[in-house]
Write a protein that holds these residues in place. Structure first.
Motif, PDB file in Angstrom:
ATOM      1  N   GLU A   1       0.781  -1.180  -0.338  1.00 17.60           N
ATOM      2  CA  GLU A   1      -0.179  -0.327   0.322  1.00 17.60           C
ATOM      3  C   GLU A   1       0.596   1.228  -0.467  1.00 17.60           C
ATOM      4  O   GLU A   1       0.677   2.607  -1.075  1.00 17.60           O
ATOM      5  N   VAL A   2       1.826   1.281   0.807  1.00 19.13           N
ATOM      6  CA  VAL A   2       2.932   2.715   1.150  1.00 19.13           C
ATOM      7  C   VAL A   2       3.446   2.616  -0.301  1.00 19.13           C
ATOM      8  O   VAL A   2       3.166   3.941  -1.363  1.00 19.13           O
ATOM      9  N   LEU A   3       3.917   1.703  -0.970  1.00 16.83           N
ATOM     10  CA  LEU A   3       4.056   2.006  -2.572  1.00 16.83           C
ATOM     11  C   LEU A   3       3.417   2.269  -3.477  1.00 16.83           C
ATOM     12  O   LEU A   3       3.854   3.012  -4.530  1.00 16.83           O
TER      13      LEU A   3
ATOM     14  N   ILE B   1       4.374   3.828  -7.254  1.00 22.23           N
ATOM     15  CA  ILE B   1       5.618   2.387  -7.741  1.00 22.23           C
ATOM     16  C   ILE B   1       4.645   1.927  -8.276  1.00 22.23           C
ATOM     17  O   ILE B   1       3.506   1.336  -8.159  1.00 22.23           O
ATOM     18  N   GLN B   2       5.169   1.936 -10.009  1.00 24.14           N
ATOM     19  CA  GLN B   2       4.189   0.651 -10.357  1.00 24.14           C
ATOM     20  C   GLN B   2       5.025  -0.996  -9.931  1.00 24.14           C
ATOM     21  O   GLN B   2       5.727  -0.987  -9.353  1.00 24.14           O
TER      22      GLN B   2
ATOM     23  N   ILE C   1       7.036  -2.952  -7.892  1.00 27.63           N
ATOM     24  CA  ILE C   1       6.513  -3.336  -6.190  1.00 27.63           C
ATOM     25  C   ILE C   1       7.146  -4.647  -6.036  1.00 27.63           C
ATOM     26  O   ILE C   1       7.668  -5.530  -5.295  1.00 27.63           O
ATOM     27  N   ASN C   2       6.381  -6.320  -7.013  1.00 26.24           N
ATOM     28  CA  ASN C   2       6.799  -7.601  -7.005  1.00 26.24           C
ATOM     29  C   ASN C   2       8.187  -7.374  -7.469  1.00 26.24           C
ATOM     30  O   ASN C   2       8.425  -9.010  -6.382  1.00 26.24           O
ATOM     31  N   LEU C   3       9.422  -6.685  -8.154  1.00 20.09           N
ATOM     32  CA  LEU C   3      10.465  -7.359  -7.573  1.00 20.09           C
ATOM     33  C   LEU C   3      11.123  -7.100  -6.149  1.00 20.09           C
ATOM     34  O   LEU C   3      11.862  -7.549  -5.506  1.00 20.09           O
ATOM     35  N   ILE C   4      10.773  -5.726  -5.441  1.00 18.10           N
ATOM     36  CA  ILE C   4      10.668  -5.533  -4.757  1.00 18.10           C
ATOM     37  C   ILE C   4      10.477  -6.707  -3.223  1.00 18.10           C
ATOM     38  O   ILE C   4      11.469  -7.067  -2.311  1.00 18.10           O
TER      39      ILE C   4
ATOM     40  N   ASN D   1       9.664  -9.338  -3.931  1.00 13.76           N
ATOM     41  CA  ASN D   1       9.461 -11.207  -3.691  1.00 13.76           C
ATOM     42  C   ASN D   1      11.611 -11.173  -3.886  1.00 13.76           C
ATOM     43  O   ASN D   1      11.958 -11.804  -3.462  1.00 13.76           O
ATOM     44  N   SER D   2      12.173 -10.188  -3.203  1.00 16.49           N
ATOM     45  CA  SER D   2      13.716  -9.848  -3.107  1.00 16.49           C
ATOM     46  C   SER D   2      13.903 -10.361  -1.887  1.00 16.49           C
ATOM     47  O   SER D   2      15.130  -9.949  -0.910  1.00 16.49           O
ATOM     48  N   GLY D   3      12.382 -10.472  -0.583  1.00 12.40           N
ATOM     49  CA  GLY D   3      12.541 -10.791   0.652  1.00 12.40           C
ATOM     50  C   GLY D   3      12.795  -9.698   1.518  1.00 12.40           C
ATOM     51  O   GLY D   3      12.439  -9.882   2.795  1.00 12.40           O
ATOM     52  N   ILE D   4      12.393  -8.524   0.831  1.00  8.80           N
ATOM     53  CA  ILE D   4      12.171  -7.388   2.190  1.00  8.80           C
ATOM     54  C   ILE D   4       9.836  -7.128   1.835  1.00  8.80           C
ATOM     55  O   ILE D   4       9.173  -7.252   1.338  1.00  8.80           O
ATOM     56  N   GLY D   5       9.819  -8.014   3.261  1.00  6.43           N
ATOM     57  CA  GLY D   5       8.636  -7.698   3.679  1.00  6.43           C
ATOM     58  C   GLY D   5       7.902  -6.627   4.886  1.00  6.43           C
ATOM     59  O   GLY D   5       7.014  -7.022   4.504  1.00  6.43           O
ATOM     60  N   THR D   6       9.018  -5.608   4.532  1.00  2.00           N
ATOM     61  CA  THR D   6       8.677  -4.427   6.323  1.00  2.00           C
ATOM     62  C   THR D   6       9.130  -3.588   5.516  1.00  2.00           C
ATOM     63  O   THR D   6       9.809  -2.909   4.756  1.00  2.00           O
ATOM     64  N   THR D   7       8.123  -2.416   6.465  1.00  2.30           N
ATOM     65  CA  THR D   7       8.361  -0.991   5.550  1.00  2.30           C
ATOM     66  C   THR D   7      10.313  -0.843   6.358  1.00  2.30           C
ATOM     67  O   THR D   7      11.074   0.446   5.792  1.00  2.30           O
ATOM     68  N   THR D   8      10.104  -1.384   7.157  1.00  2.84           N
ATOM     69  CA  THR D   8      11.667  -1.867   8.339  1.00  2.84           C
ATOM     70  C   THR D   8      13.114  -1.994   7.391  1.00  2.84           C
ATOM     71  O   THR D   8      13.545  -1.640   7.642  1.00  2.84           O
TER      72      THR D   8
END
Length: 266
Positions: free
Chosen positions: A205-207, A212-213, A217-220, A222-229
């Motif tokens: 939602e933030v992205l 952000i396209q 978003i999916n690339l981010i 899928n890389s393992g980044i799952g939180t805003t932190t």
């Protein structure tokens, strides 16, 4: 350069110079005026050649074997200093005069120079000048040819740097510190935030709010980044590599997310 070779070089050079001068002097015994004039010219040429020989050899060594140049120079200076007085006395005696005559009468026409008219003429070397010169020359030769002197000034020092393996560290304790002053601090285990369905949805939602396209978003995600932190803790270079954004766009995205975290209560 081996010590014995250096000593030989330092001894042979003055030997050759004084030997040729002695041969010229011996040849002049009983010669007529024309012969003496010719022999004087030969002596002048040999005097100049000797100076050239002394200076040319170090130059050749400098360009051919620069690594031993300093050693060669020390051996040459030390050899001349130590052996030149010995060869001078020896060849003075061989050429017909007692070896000690140089300490009494000096050397006649030992050097060459220019007269007021510009002609080359012989210059006598006084015993008052020659005696201290020979003494200081011998002392200088003994100093220069000492192995410790050659090792100190003739050999380039190679400083080897030992690198410590990565992951090791040395902790130095100041002399003033005591056991009573040292204390142990127990740090609680801090676990990294674990992505959940809600945190992933929140990050999406933030992205989306930041325009952000969807492919990015999916690339981010899928890389393992799952939180805003996790996203804020990612460097701009890493984010650019993960998402395909350029570095400037990645920096702007991180700053926008940080502003939302700080001011929007996310």
């Amino acid at each position: 350069m081996r010590y014995a070779h250096g000593i030989v070089v330092g001894a042979v050079l003055p030997f050759i110079i004084f030997m040729v001068a002695a041969v010229i002097k011996i040849t002049a015994i009983g010669a007529d005026a024309t012969g003496l004039e010719m022999l004087w010219d030969i002596y002048v040429y040999w005097f100049i050649t000797s100076i050239g020989l002394i200076t040319l050899l170090p130059l050749i060594i400098y360009f051919v074997r620069k690594d031993i140049f300093r050693q060669f120079l020390i051996y040459e200076i030390g050899g001349f200093g130590l052996f030149a007085p010995l060869w001078l006395m020896l060849f003075t005696d061989i050429s017909g005069d007692p070896w000690y005559s140089i300490f009494i009468a000096g050397i006649t026409d030992g050097l060459i120079g220019f007269s007021p008219s510009g002609a080359i003429e012989g210059i006598d070397v006084s015993n008052l000048f020659l005696i201290p010169l020979l003494i200081s020359s011998t002392i200088l030769g003994l100093i220069f040819l000492r192995p410790s002197f050659i090792k100190k000034y003739g050999i380039k020092e190679e400083v080897s740097v030992m690198k410590k393996p990565l992951g090791t560290a040395e902790i130095s304790k100041s002399p003033e510190s005591t056991d009573e002053e040292s204390m142990e601090i127990d740090m609680p285990d801090v676990n990294a935030p674990t992505p959940t369905v809600d945190s992933v949805a929140n990050l999406r939602e933030v992205l989306i709010e930041l325009d952000i396209q969807e492919p990015t978003i999916n690339l981010i995600l899928n890389s393992g980044i799952g939180t805003t932190t996790d996203l804020v803790a990612t460097s701009a270079e890493q984010l650019a590599t993960i998402s395909g954004l350029d570095k400037r766009a990645a920096e702007n995205l991180l700053m926008a997310v940080q502003r939302k975290l700080w001011f929007s209560g996310i």
